[in-house]
Design a protein around this motif. Structure first.
Motif, PDB file in Angstrom:
ATOM      1  N   THR A  39       0.709  21.035  21.642  1.00 43.36           N
ATOM      2  CA  THR A  39      -0.707  21.286  21.383  1.00 43.36           C
ATOM      3  C   THR A  39      -1.039  22.643  21.959  1.00 43.36           C
ATOM      4  O   THR A  39      -0.738  22.914  23.124  1.00 43.36           O
ATOM      5  CB  THR A  39      -1.595  20.215  22.052  1.00 43.36           C
ATOM      6  OG1 THR A  39      -1.184  18.928  21.597  1.00 43.36           O
ATOM      7  CG2 THR A  39      -3.065  20.447  21.738  1.00 43.36           C
ATOM      8  N   SER A  83      -0.067  20.664  25.951  1.00 39.26           N
ATOM      9  CA  SER A  83       0.594  19.365  25.993  1.00 39.26           C
ATOM     10  C   SER A  83       1.792  19.367  25.057  1.00 39.26           C
ATOM     11  O   SER A  83       1.861  20.163  24.118  1.00 39.26           O
ATOM     12  CB  SER A  83      -0.365  18.226  25.624  1.00 39.26           C
ATOM     13  OG  SER A  83      -0.628  18.207  24.245  1.00 39.26           O
ATOM     14  N   GLY A  85       4.823  16.456  23.244  1.00 35.35           N
ATOM     15  CA  GLY A  85       5.117  15.046  22.998  1.00 35.35           C
ATOM     16  C   GLY A  85       5.320  14.770  21.528  1.00 35.35           C
ATOM     17  O   GLY A  85       5.700  15.655  20.760  1.00 35.35           O
ATOM     18  N   THR A  86       5.012  13.539  21.149  1.00 33.52           N
ATOM     19  CA  THR A  86       5.164  13.145  19.753  1.00 33.52           C
ATOM     20  C   THR A  86       4.087  13.812  18.902  1.00 33.52           C
ATOM     21  O   THR A  86       3.083  14.309  19.416  1.00 33.52           O
ATOM     22  CB  THR A  86       5.029  11.615  19.599  1.00 33.52           C
ATOM     23  OG1 THR A  86       3.701  11.238  19.964  1.00 33.52           O
ATOM     24  CG2 THR A  86       6.048  10.869  20.446  1.00 33.52           C
ATOM     25  N   GLU A  88       1.997  12.325  17.004  1.00 26.44           N
ATOM     26  CA  GLU A  88       0.756  11.562  17.133  1.00 26.44           C
ATOM     27  C   GLU A  88       0.006  11.925  18.408  1.00 26.44           C
ATOM     28  O   GLU A  88      -1.213  12.056  18.401  1.00 26.44           O
ATOM     29  CB  GLU A  88       1.055  10.064  17.096  1.00 26.44           C
ATOM     30  CG  GLU A  88       1.531   9.567  15.737  1.00 26.44           C
ATOM     31  CD  GLU A  88       3.000   9.879  15.418  1.00 26.44           C
ATOM     32  OE1 GLU A  88       3.771  10.250  16.356  1.00 26.44           O
ATOM     33  OE2 GLU A  88       3.385   9.770  14.251  1.00 26.44           O
ATOM     34  N   LYS A  89       0.730  12.084  19.511  1.00 23.17           N
ATOM     35  CA  LYS A  89       0.097  12.449  20.786  1.00 23.17           C
ATOM     36  C   LYS A  89      -0.542  13.831  20.683  1.00 23.17           C
ATOM     37  O   LYS A  89      -1.684  14.036  21.097  1.00 23.17           O
ATOM     38  CB  LYS A  89       1.107  12.421  21.927  1.00 23.17           C
ATOM     39  CG  LYS A  89       0.502  12.847  23.267  1.00 23.17           C
ATOM     40  CD  LYS A  89       1.593  13.033  24.324  1.00 23.17           C
ATOM     41  CE  LYS A  89       1.041  13.476  25.649  1.00 23.17           C
ATOM     42  NZ  LYS A  89       0.275  14.713  25.619  1.00 23.17           N
ATOM     43  N   CYS A  90       0.201  14.780  20.137  1.00 24.71           N
ATOM     44  CA  CYS A  90      -0.324  16.147  20.040  1.00 24.71           C
ATOM     45  C   CYS A  90      -1.492  16.228  19.058  1.00 24.71           C
ATOM     46  O   CYS A  90      -2.434  16.987  19.278  1.00 24.71           O
ATOM     47  CB  CYS A  90       0.795  17.115  19.672  1.00 24.71           C
ATOM     48  SG  CYS A  90       1.977  17.331  21.024  1.00 24.71           S
ATOM     49  N   ALA A  92      -3.625  13.787  18.567  1.00 26.24           N
ATOM     50  CA  ALA A  92      -4.753  13.210  19.309  1.00 26.24           C
ATOM     51  C   ALA A  92      -5.296  14.197  20.337  1.00 26.24           C
ATOM     52  O   ALA A  92      -6.518  14.323  20.506  1.00 26.24           O
ATOM     53  CB  ALA A  92      -4.326  11.912  19.987  1.00 26.24           C
ATOM     54  N   ASP A  93      -4.402  14.917  21.031  1.00 27.85           N
ATOM     55  CA  ASP A  93      -4.851  15.918  22.005  1.00 27.85           C
ATOM     56  C   ASP A  93      -5.615  17.044  21.317  1.00 27.85           C
ATOM     57  O   ASP A  93      -6.622  17.536  21.830  1.00 27.85           O
ATOM     58  CB  ASP A  93      -3.666  16.483  22.794  1.00 27.85           C
ATOM     59  CG  ASP A  93      -3.102  15.487  23.796  1.00 27.85           C
ATOM     60  OD1 ASP A  93      -3.805  14.532  24.178  1.00 27.85           O
ATOM     61  OD2 ASP A  93      -1.938  15.681  24.211  1.00 27.85           O
TER      62      ASP A  93
END
Length: 110
Positions: A39, A83, A85-86, A88-90, A92-93
């Motif tokens: 992100t 950030s 990660g996956t 989906e995580k990025c 969301a961030d």
């Protein structure tokens, strides 16, 4: 009176058992799922440096020195990776950063 109509099968006799539950997980063939994502927060002419620092502390839980260092990267280099990660995580961030009014994107890590 005899009938030629077929009869339904009789229910099974014997002890009743609960059927065994089996679960399967579908695994998608997505090579990008293995690739780390990042992100990015981008510099903008609107938000104060103190506000960006506060957002990074609030959302990501970074200690103040780390949040200030990331904010300075945004300010001096034009962007910072905030950030990893996956996907989906990025994603969301990134949406969270938009909610705070920051310019942010996510992408595969190079």
């Amino acid at each position: 009176m005899p009938t030629d109509t077929p009869q339904p099968p009789a229910p099974p006799q014997g002890p009743r058992t609960t059927p065994e539950r089996r679960t399967t997980v579908a695994v998608l063939d997505r090579p990008e799922a293995d690739t780390p994502w990042v992100t990015l927060v981008w510099n903008d002419p609107v938000n104060l440096m103190s506000y960006v620092t506060w957002v990074l502390q609030t959302h990501f839980g970074y200690p103040r020195p780390r949040a200030e260092a990331l904010m300075m990267d945004v300010h001096t280099k034009g962007r910072a990776v905030v950030s990893t990660g996956t996907r989906e995580k990025c994603e969301a961030d990134t949406e969270a950063m938009h909610g705070f009014g920051l310019w942010a994107t996510f992408q595969k890590d190079d």
